[in-house]
Design a protein around this motif. Structure first.
Motif, PDB file in Angstrom:
ATOM      1  N   GLY A  15       0.953  -1.385  -0.119  1.00 50.54           N
ATOM      2  CA  GLY A  15       0.065   0.597   0.163  1.00 50.54           C
ATOM      3  C   GLY A  15       0.450   1.233   0.016  1.00 50.54           C
ATOM      4  N   LYS A  16       2.228   1.519  -0.051  1.00 52.17           N
ATOM      5  CA  LYS A  16       2.970   2.606  -0.428  1.00 52.17           C
ATOM      6  C   LYS A  16       2.120   3.492  -1.229  1.00 52.17           C
ATOM      7  N   THR A  17       2.577   2.893  -2.772  1.00 53.41           N
ATOM      8  CA  THR A  17       1.752   3.946  -3.243  1.00 53.41           C
ATOM      9  C   THR A  17       0.425   5.117  -3.041  1.00 53.41           C
ATOM     10  N   THR A  18      -0.223   3.803  -2.479  1.00 50.70           N
ATOM     11  CA  THR A  18      -2.102   4.521  -1.865  1.00 50.70           C
ATOM     12  C   THR A  18      -1.803   5.648  -0.856  1.00 50.70           C
ATOM     13  N   GLN A  19      -0.596   5.080  -0.025  1.00 48.15           N
ATOM     14  CA  GLN A  19      -0.689   5.585   1.258  1.00 48.15           C
ATOM     15  C   GLN A  19      -0.225   6.471   0.655  1.00 48.15           C
ATOM     16  N   LEU A  69      21.579  -1.449 -11.373  1.00 49.41           N
ATOM     17  CA  LEU A  69      21.138  -0.543 -11.655  1.00 49.41           C
ATOM     18  C   LEU A  69      19.850  -0.309 -10.372  1.00 49.41           C
ATOM     19  N   TYR A  70      19.783  -0.381  -9.759  1.00 50.54           N
ATOM     20  CA  TYR A  70      18.886   0.178  -8.773  1.00 50.54           C
ATOM     21  C   TYR A  70      19.829   1.328  -8.043  1.00 50.54           C
ATOM     22  N   GLU A  71      21.607   1.329  -7.869  1.00 47.30           N
ATOM     23  CA  GLU A  71      21.865   2.416  -8.015  1.00 47.30           C
ATOM     24  C   GLU A  71      22.093   3.593  -8.897  1.00 47.30           C
ATOM     25  N   ASP A  95       8.106   7.086  -3.607  1.00 45.52           N
ATOM     26  CA  ASP A  95       7.911   5.970  -3.233  1.00 45.52           C
ATOM     27  C   ASP A  95       9.096   5.247  -3.632  1.00 45.52           C
ATOM     28  N   ARG A  96       9.213   4.443  -2.025  1.00 43.54           N
ATOM     29  CA  ARG A  96      10.635   2.867  -2.309  1.00 43.54           C
ATOM     30  C   ARG A  96      12.299   4.312  -2.030  1.00 43.54           C
ATOM     31  N   PHE A  97      13.366   3.926  -0.772  1.00 43.82           N
ATOM     32  CA  PHE A  97      14.667   4.796  -1.309  1.00 43.82           C
ATOM     33  C   PHE A  97      15.453   3.480  -0.973  1.00 43.82           C
ATOM     34  N   SER A 100      14.917  -0.148   0.102  1.00 44.65           N
ATOM     35  CA  SER A 100      14.583  -1.235  -0.873  1.00 44.65           C
ATOM     36  C   SER A 100      15.972  -2.136  -0.620  1.00 44.65           C
ATOM     37  N   THR A 101      16.707  -1.146  -1.059  1.00 42.88           N
ATOM     38  CA  THR A 101      18.100  -2.219  -1.542  1.00 42.88           C
ATOM     39  C   THR A 101      18.804  -2.825  -0.442  1.00 42.88           C
ATOM     40  N   VAL A 102      18.818  -2.407   0.763  1.00 40.34           N
ATOM     41  CA  VAL A 102      19.241  -3.247   1.977  1.00 40.34           C
ATOM     42  C   VAL A 102      18.113  -4.200   1.864  1.00 40.34           C
ATOM     43  N   GLN A 148      -4.390  -9.196  -7.856  1.00 40.63           N
ATOM     44  CA  GLN A 148      -5.572  -9.000  -7.544  1.00 40.63           C
ATOM     45  C   GLN A 148      -5.621  -7.758  -8.771  1.00 40.63           C
ATOM     46  N   ARG A 149      -4.501  -6.838  -8.468  1.00 36.85           N
ATOM     47  CA  ARG A 149      -3.971  -5.682  -9.001  1.00 36.85           C
ATOM     48  C   ARG A 149      -3.685  -5.767 -10.673  1.00 36.85           C
ATOM     49  N   VAL A 150      -2.407  -6.975 -10.704  1.00 41.84           N
ATOM     50  CA  VAL A 150      -2.019  -7.021 -12.384  1.00 41.84           C
ATOM     51  C   VAL A 150      -3.787  -7.766 -12.780  1.00 41.84           C
TER      52      VAL A 150
HETATM   53  N1  T5A Z   1      13.170  -3.096  -5.445  1.00 44.88           N
HETATM   54  C1  T5A Z   1      12.876  -2.464  -5.746  1.00 44.88           C
HETATM   55  C2  T5A Z   1      14.833  -3.595  -5.306  1.00 44.88           C
HETATM   56  O1  T5A Z   1      14.875  -4.469  -5.362  1.00 44.88           O
HETATM   57  N2  T5A Z   1      15.358  -2.896  -5.275  1.00 44.88           N
HETATM   58  C3  T5A Z   1      15.306  -2.013  -4.356  1.00 44.88           C
HETATM   59  O2  T5A Z   1      16.671  -0.489  -4.821  1.00 44.88           O
HETATM   60  C4  T5A Z   1      14.263  -0.901  -4.923  1.00 44.88           C
HETATM   61  C5  T5A Z   1      14.042   0.347  -4.867  1.00 44.88           C
HETATM   62  C6  T5A Z   1       9.314  -2.003  -8.219  1.00 44.88           C
HETATM   63  C7  T5A Z   1      10.033  -3.337  -7.499  1.00 44.88           C
HETATM   64  O3  T5A Z   1      11.900  -3.135  -7.237  1.00 44.88           O
HETATM   65  C8  T5A Z   1      12.203  -3.572  -6.181  1.00 44.88           C
HETATM   66  C9  T5A Z   1      10.990  -3.685  -4.830  1.00 44.88           C
HETATM   67  C10 T5A Z   1       9.829  -3.616  -6.150  1.00 44.88           C
HETATM   68  O4  T5A Z   1       9.743  -5.261  -6.220  1.00 44.88           O
HETATM   69  P1  T5A Z   1       7.788  -0.775  -7.445  1.00 44.88           P
HETATM   70  O5  T5A Z   1       6.120  -0.985  -8.226  1.00 44.88           O
HETATM   71  O6  T5A Z   1       8.224   0.228  -6.548  1.00 44.88           O
HETATM   72  O7  T5A Z   1       8.577  -1.715  -7.921  1.00 44.88           O
HETATM   73  O8  T5A Z   1       7.009  -1.605  -6.079  1.00 44.88           O
HETATM   74  P2  T5A Z   1       5.855  -2.587  -6.247  1.00 44.88           P
HETATM   75  O9  T5A Z   1       6.072  -3.147  -3.832  1.00 44.88           O
HETATM   76  O10 T5A Z   1       5.833  -4.432  -6.495  1.00 44.88           O
HETATM   77  O11 T5A Z   1       4.268  -1.889  -6.004  1.00 44.88           O
HETATM   78  P3  T5A Z   1       3.198  -2.644  -6.283  1.00 44.88           P
HETATM   79  O12 T5A Z   1       2.554  -0.833  -6.005  1.00 44.88           O
HETATM   80  O13 T5A Z   1       2.821  -3.594  -6.346  1.00 44.88           O
HETATM   81  O14 T5A Z   1       2.623  -1.818  -4.112  1.00 44.88           O
HETATM   82  P4  T5A Z   1       2.014  -0.825  -3.625  1.00 44.88           P
HETATM   83  O15 T5A Z   1       2.956   1.022  -3.821  1.00 44.88           O
HETATM   84  O16 T5A Z   1       2.953  -0.876  -2.249  1.00 44.88           O
HETATM   85  O17 T5A Z   1       0.779  -1.290  -3.284  1.00 44.88           O
HETATM   86  P5  T5A Z   1      -0.538  -0.394  -3.972  1.00 44.88           P
HETATM   87  O18 T5A Z   1      -0.802   1.482  -3.066  1.00 44.88           O
HETATM   88  O19 T5A Z   1      -0.090  -0.145  -4.997  1.00 44.88           O
HETATM   89  O20 T5A Z   1      -1.437  -1.048  -3.382  1.00 44.88           O
HETATM   90  C11 T5A Z   1      -1.622  -2.597  -3.751  1.00 44.88           C
HETATM   91  C12 T5A Z   1      -3.118  -2.572  -4.311  1.00 44.88           C
HETATM   92  O21 T5A Z   1      -3.593  -3.046  -2.719  1.00 44.88           O
HETATM   93  C13 T5A Z   1      -4.628  -2.412  -2.515  1.00 44.88           C
HETATM   94  C14 T5A Z   1      -4.452  -1.112  -3.638  1.00 44.88           C
HETATM   95  O22 T5A Z   1      -5.680  -0.145  -3.898  1.00 44.88           O
HETATM   96  C15 T5A Z   1      -3.872  -1.915  -4.945  1.00 44.88           C
HETATM   97  O23 T5A Z   1      -4.618  -2.718  -5.253  1.00 44.88           O
HETATM   98  N3  T5A Z   1      -4.515  -1.721  -0.989  1.00 44.88           N
HETATM   99  C16 T5A Z   1      -5.126  -1.867   0.147  1.00 44.88           C
HETATM  100  N4  T5A Z   1      -6.140  -2.994   0.213  1.00 44.88           N
HETATM  101  C17 T5A Z   1      -6.514  -3.479   0.861  1.00 44.88           C
HETATM  102  N5  T5A Z   1      -6.208  -2.772   2.229  1.00 44.88           N
HETATM  103  C18 T5A Z   1      -4.814  -1.961   1.884  1.00 44.88           C
HETATM  104  N6  T5A Z   1      -4.503  -1.049   3.232  1.00 44.88           N
HETATM  105  C19 T5A Z   1      -4.489  -1.790   1.415  1.00 44.88           C
HETATM  106  N7  T5A Z   1      -3.866  -0.539   0.301  1.00 44.88           N
HETATM  107  C20 T5A Z   1      -3.401  -0.647  -0.391  1.00 44.88           C
END
Ligand code: T5A
Length: 225
Positions: A15-19, A69-71, A95-97, A100-102, A148-150
């Motif tokens: 829920g990072k992006t949502t929040q 690549l992340y860095e 959204d992440r920093f 996430s790498t750690v 669910q989202r994908v």
């Molecule tokens: N990564 C990243 C590394 O490995 N190393 C690094 O250094 C960095 C920076 C990035 C990927 O890269 C990795 C981590 C990741 O795998 P990303 O898109 O930035 O990818 O990150 P994700 O986690 O994949 O993003 P998501 O969009 O999947 O997750 P979010 O942002 O955490 O979740 P969000 O807000 O999009 O919500 C997901 C779904 O859940 C629902 C939302 O409506 C949405 O459908 N939701 C809830 N449902 C129920 N209750 C709640 N409280 C909810 N909050 C949201």
């Protein structure tokens, strides 16, 4: 630095992006000059790197390539977006920093944590979050949300989401270790709760930080602390 830097961290679908977007709307409505960005990504170069990192076809990517690549994306993001915004006194929500790498490359891929700390320091050039929200959730629940989202969007899971459950469990353990080591910076939130409840916690914490800074809402943020 005159601005305020807030990051959102956690496993997949926590829920990072949502929040982040909810907080951004709240801050802007209150008159603060706030911007959002994301890591990896956030710049034209970062977007290209993000594409390489998350492409599910890139199954042969070496762990070291992934780390660099992340860095690389982060170095560009700090240089082009984050540092200039903080220097201008803006609030930056990311959204992440570095955590996430750690968590992912350090604990998930089990790469050397000292090396990651050095690379993070180089990529960020000393820019550190003032406050980090860690959305903590059982990886199975987070991955179910991501699925669910994908499915709804008729997309595919990205390369990292496709990792085995044990990987995501190590990532969660890594995040908890980071939070335990830096309780002053990292606020751990139970992400299994409803969105509104989590949003309320985040607002209270940020509003308090801004209130303590002693300035009324305006276009610039004073130095924190
Ligand atoms: N990564 C990243 C590394 O490995 N190393 C690094 O250094 C960095 C920076 C990035 C990927 O890269 C990795 C981590 C990741 O795998 P990303 O898109 O930035 O990818 O990150 P994700 O986690 O994949 O993003 P998501 O969009 O999947 O997750 P979010 O942002 O955490 O979740 P969000 O807000 O999009 O919500 C997901 C779904 O859940 C629902 C939302 O409506 C949405 O459908 N939701 C809830 N449902 C129920 N209750 C709640 N409280 C909810 N909050 C949201």
């Amino acid at each position: 630095m005159p601005g305020l830097f807030v990051t959102f961290e956690g496993g997949e679908g926590t829920g990072k992006t949502t929040q982040l977007k909810a907080l951004l709307a709240h801050l802007r409505a209150a008159g603060w000059d706030a911007i959002e960005t994301r890591d990896p990504g956030g710049t034209p170069i970062g977007k290209q790197i993000r594409g390489l990192l998350l492409d599910p076809e890139n199954t042969r990517m070496a762990a070291a390539s992934e780390l660099f690549l992340y860095e690389a994306s982060r170095a560009q993001l700090v240089h082009e977006v984050i540092r200039p915004a903080l220097d201008a006194g803006r609030i930056v929500l990311c959204d992440r920093f570095t955590d996430s790498t750690v968590a992912y490359q350090g604990y998930g891929r089990e790469l050397d944590l000292d090396l990651i700390a050095r690379l993070n320091a180089m990529a960020t050039d000393g820019v550190r979050p003032d406050l980090t929200f860690l959305l903590d959730l059982d990886p199975e629940a987070g991955l179910a949300r991501a699925t669910q989202r994908v499915t709804q969007r008729q997309e595919r899971h990205d390369r990292i989401e496709e990792e085995v459950l044990a990987f995501h469990q190590r990532v969660r353990a890594g995040y908890r270790a980071i939070a335990a080591a830096e309780p002053g910076r990292v606020a751990v939130l139970d992400a299994a709760r409803g969105m509104a409840e989590i949003e309320g916690d985040i607002r209270r914490r940020v509003d308090e930080l801004l209130r303590r800074s002693g300035r009324p809402p305006g276009s610039r943020v004073p130095a924190s602390g």
